[in-house]
Design an enzyme around this catalytic site. Structure first.
Site, PDB file in Angstrom:
ATOM      1  N   GLY A  36       2.753  76.774  22.342  1.00  0.00           N
ATOM      2  CA  GLY A  36       3.803  76.271  21.457  1.00  0.00           C
ATOM      3  C   GLY A  36       4.713  77.375  20.947  1.00  0.00           C
ATOM      4  N   CYS A  37       4.126  78.481  20.549  1.00  0.00           N
ATOM      5  CA  CYS A  37       4.916  79.586  20.012  1.00  0.00           C
ATOM      6  C   CYS A  37       5.777  80.221  21.099  1.00  0.00           C
ATOM      7  CB  CYS A  37       4.010  80.619  19.353  1.00  0.00           C
ATOM      8  SG  CYS A  37       3.144  79.952  17.904  1.00  0.00           S
ATOM      9  N   THR A  38       5.263  80.266  22.324  1.00  0.00           N
ATOM     10  CA  THR A  38       6.047  80.786  23.436  1.00  0.00           C
ATOM     11  C   THR A  38       7.235  79.867  23.710  1.00  0.00           C
ATOM     12  OG1 THR A  38       4.135  81.893  24.396  1.00  0.00           O
ATOM     13  CG2 THR A  38       5.983  81.424  25.882  1.00  0.00           C
TER      14      THR A  38
END
Length: 157
Positions: free
Chosen positions: A46-48
Site C-alpha cells: 500500500g505504501c509503495t
C-alpha cells in the site's frame, strides 16, 4: 494523542532526517504549498502504491505550486532503499519516535483482525504558504488517494 488538525490550524513545525541523511523541516517549504503525507511502512504494498502515485504526479503537483513530503517511522537507511527502489525524488522523512506523527494526530489507535494497537494512521495534511493547514485527511486509503487528493485540491478539471 493530539487532536486532529483542521483547516486554519497552524501546522506543527518539524525537522527530520530525509533518505539522504539531510535535515528537512517544514520551514524549508515556507512560501509554497506543501503536501505532508504520513504512511505506515516503506516498501509495503500500500505504501509503495501511494508513494509511486505521488511520484507519478509530482511534476503536475509542483507545476500547481505544491511540494510533497512523505513521513514514516522507518529508519533513514530503510527510506534510502525505498527511494532508490521506487525512484522517489521527493523527501521521505524518518520519524522513528513518531513525535511528528503524534503532533499531526497521525499516530493513534488502530484495529486489525480484531486486535487493537497503536500505530501510524495513513493521513495527508496540506499546508499553505504561511504554514496553516488548508486540508486535513485522516484514515485515507493508499490506492486512489492521490487522485482523490488532486480532485479535492481542484487540480483535475
Amino acid at each position: 494523542m493530539a487532536e486532529r488538525l483542521i483547516p486554519g490550524d497552524t501546522a506543527p513545525d518539524f525537522t527530520l532526517q530525509d533518505q539522504t541523511g539531510n535535515n528537512v523541516g517544514l520551514s524549508d517549504f515556507r512560501g509554497r504549498k506543501t503536501i505532508v503525507y504520513f504512511y505506515p511502512a516503506a516498501s509495503t504494498p500500500g505504501c509503495t502504491k501511494e508513494a509511486c502515485d505521488f511520484r507519478d504526479t509530482l511534476g503536475s503537483l509542483q507545476a500547481a505550486g505544491y511540494g510533497v513530503v512523505g513521513i514514516s517511522p522507518d529508519s533513514v537507511k530503510d527510506l534510502a532503499k525505498f527511494a532508490d527502489a521506487e525512484a522517489l525524488t521527493f523527501p521521505l522523512l524518518s520519524d522513528a519516535d513518531h513525535a511528528v506523527a503524534d503532533a499531526y494526530a497521525a499516530w493513534g489507535e488502530k484495529k486489525n483482525y480484531g486486535k487493537t494497537y497503536m500505530g501510524l494512521i495513513r493521513s495527508t495534511i496540506v499546508v499553505d504558504e504561511e504554514g496553516k493547514v488548508s486540508l486535513a485527511q485522516y484514515n485515507v486509503r493508499a490506492t486512489g488517494h492521490v487522485a482523490k487528493l488532486r480532485r479535492d485540491l481542484k487540480l483535475d478539471k
